[in-house]
Write a protein that holds these residues in place. Structure first.
Motif, PDB file in Angstrom:
ATOM      1  N   PRO A  10      -3.836   7.981  -9.725  1.00  0.00           N
ATOM      2  CA  PRO A  10      -5.209   7.789  -8.789  1.00  0.00           C
ATOM      3  C   PRO A  10      -6.043   7.315  -9.393  1.00  0.00           C
ATOM      4  O   PRO A  10      -6.374   6.699 -10.781  1.00  0.00           O
ATOM      5  N   GLU A  69     -11.481   3.593  -0.473  1.00  0.00           N
ATOM      6  CA  GLU A  69     -12.260   4.486   0.811  1.00  0.00           C
ATOM      7  C   GLU A  69     -12.954   5.283  -0.003  1.00  0.00           C
ATOM      8  O   GLU A  69     -13.432   5.441  -0.792  1.00  0.00           O
ATOM      9  N   GLU A  86       2.304   1.693  -3.412  1.00  0.00           N
ATOM     10  CA  GLU A  86       1.036   2.236  -4.336  1.00  0.00           C
ATOM     11  C   GLU A  86       0.831   3.763  -4.394  1.00  0.00           C
ATOM     12  O   GLU A  86       0.615   4.217  -5.106  1.00  0.00           O
ATOM     13  N   LEU A  87       0.294   3.819  -2.897  1.00  0.00           N
ATOM     14  CA  LEU A  87       0.473   4.917  -2.926  1.00  0.00           C
ATOM     15  C   LEU A  87       1.652   6.231  -2.981  1.00  0.00           C
ATOM     16  O   LEU A  87       1.198   7.551  -3.334  1.00  0.00           O
ATOM     17  N   LEU A  88       3.176   6.303  -2.814  1.00  0.00           N
ATOM     18  CA  LEU A  88       3.752   7.424  -2.405  1.00  0.00           C
ATOM     19  C   LEU A  88       4.879   6.506  -4.081  1.00  0.00           C
ATOM     20  O   LEU A  88       5.926   7.599  -4.267  1.00  0.00           O
ATOM     21  N   LYS A 103       2.303   6.400  -9.540  1.00  0.00           N
ATOM     22  CA  LYS A 103       1.244   6.951  -9.184  1.00  0.00           C
ATOM     23  C   LYS A 103      -0.030   6.633  -9.512  1.00  0.00           C
ATOM     24  O   LYS A 103       0.122   8.410 -10.790  1.00  0.00           O
ATOM     25  N   THR A 142       0.980  -0.972  -0.302  1.00  0.00           N
ATOM     26  CA  THR A 142      -0.067   0.129   0.269  1.00  0.00           C
ATOM     27  C   THR A 142       1.031   1.245   0.116  1.00  0.00           C
ATOM     28  O   THR A 142       0.509   1.955  -0.540  1.00  0.00           O
ATOM     29  N   VAL A 143       1.842   1.574   0.707  1.00  0.00           N
ATOM     30  CA  VAL A 143       2.944   2.453   1.111  1.00  0.00           C
ATOM     31  C   VAL A 143       3.319   2.536  -0.399  1.00  0.00           C
ATOM     32  O   VAL A 143       3.096   4.190  -1.128  1.00  0.00           O
ATOM     33  N   ARG A 158     -12.981   5.617  -3.911  1.00  0.00           N
ATOM     34  CA  ARG A 158     -11.989   4.904  -4.164  1.00  0.00           C
ATOM     35  C   ARG A 158     -10.922   5.058  -3.913  1.00  0.00           C
ATOM     36  O   ARG A 158     -10.425   4.599  -2.979  1.00  0.00           O
ATOM     37  N   GLY A 159     -10.783   3.214  -4.488  1.00  0.00           N
ATOM     38  CA  GLY A 159      -9.700   2.406  -3.879  1.00  0.00           C
ATOM     39  C   GLY A 159      -9.920   2.054  -2.601  1.00  0.00           C
ATOM     40  O   GLY A 159      -9.258   1.641  -1.632  1.00  0.00           O
TER      41      GLY A 159
END
Length: 308
Positions: A148, A212, A140-142, A146, A137-138, A209-210
């Motif tokens: 959105p 969330e 993917e997010l950073l 990436k 997850t880290v 989204r994703g």
């Protein structure tokens, strides 16, 4: 002291302070070698690359070209790597491990795996799975590439009403200083919706989204036949400015038309300027205003109506 969800910078910095000494980045010799962490990173890319250019290493690692040049020069002096012309471009130089370098790299790679295995040795299978998910997850997010995930609108599921109630209470308290009565009002609306849900004439949409949740809105039957009521339009702060509020309202309007309603009515407050702008842009008209102090201080309430 726990880091609040609203302070991701502090959370990432705290993790960095934990992780850098945990993997030995602050020691003079990385992984019991005479090399620094940056030199070890370059060595890893050369060892795994089977013929790689310095430019490619720089693109992968983000190391400054001048600094990387000094690293390559040291590894070459130590007999760890050797240069050779690229077969398809004689102007380009490939870096490869020497036999001596292969021995050093094998020990380096083995120690790196052992270090991580030591860190996770006490974790159960389920905890290791959680760790893998968190690390991915880290990334993917950073990660630099990436993209959105798209925002989707879906119908309500178990657990959504609790989230809606919680987020209304927290967001309105933080942004407007409203008291707990807003949470009580929200909880009643959610309970009434679930108790009398008519899927032919009512909807709750969750913007997501994703995985969330980002926002919500309801369209329910009003007491007056033929009239629908729009309720609980809410967006998380991070989801604002994406046009999502208008998208949710337009979804309500389209559904109301298809269901045969002749009007949509809603209750809002003058302080909610972004929501009011969406209502006006969608064709709602301000019909009535009054003042109440149910949320702890005098607020101007408003009724808006859209004739379909």
């Amino acid at each position: 002291m726990p880091v609040e969800l609203s302070d991701p910078v502090a959370a990432v910095r705290r993790f960095n302070r934990f992780y850098t000494p945990a993997i030995g980045l602050l020691k003079n010799g990385y992984l019991e070698t005479p090399y620094t962490a940056a030199e070890g990173r370059a060595l890893y890319e050369i060892g795994k690359g089977d013929g790689v250019t310095a430019k490619t290493i720089g693109e992968i690692t983000g190391l400054d070209a001048g600094y990387l040049s000094r690293i390559v020069a040291r590894l070459e002096r130590d007999g760890v790597i050797a240069r050779e012309p690229a077969a398809n471009d004689r102007r380009s130089t490939l870096l490869r491990l020497t036999p001596h370098g292969a021995e050093i790299f094998e020990a380096f790679d083995r120690r790196s795996s052992a270090l991580v295995e030591g860190l996770i040795a006490g974790l159960s299978g389920a905890e290791r799975a959680r760790l893998v998910e968190a690390v991915e997850t880290v990334q993917e997010l950073l990660g630099p590439d990436k993209t959105p995930a798209p925002v989707t609108l879906r119908l309500h599921r178990p657990g959504d009403m609790g989230w809606i109630t919680e987020r209304h209470g927290l967001n309105y308290a933080r942004e407007y200083g409203w008291n707990g009565h807003i949470e009580a009002v929200t909880a009643r609306i959610c309970a009434d919706f679930l108790d009398g849900y008519d899927p032919a004439l009512e909807r709750c949409w969750i913007a997501e989204r994703g995985g969330e949740r980002l926002g919500c809105v309801f369209l329910v039957k009003d007491e007056v036949p033929g009239v629908a009521r729009l309720r609980l339009l809410m967006l998380e702060p991070a989801a604002r400015g994406l046009g999502l509020g208008r998208r949710l309202v337009e979804e309500c309007v389209a559904f109301a038309r298809a269901a045969g309603y002749r009007e949509i009515v809603l209750w809002t407050h003058a302080v909610l300027t972004a929501a009011r702008a969406i209502y006006a842009a969608t064709g709602f008209e301000l019909e009535e205003t009054w003042t109440h102090d149910d949320f702890g201080a005098p607020e101007v309430s408003e009724t808006w109506r859209l004739r379909l």
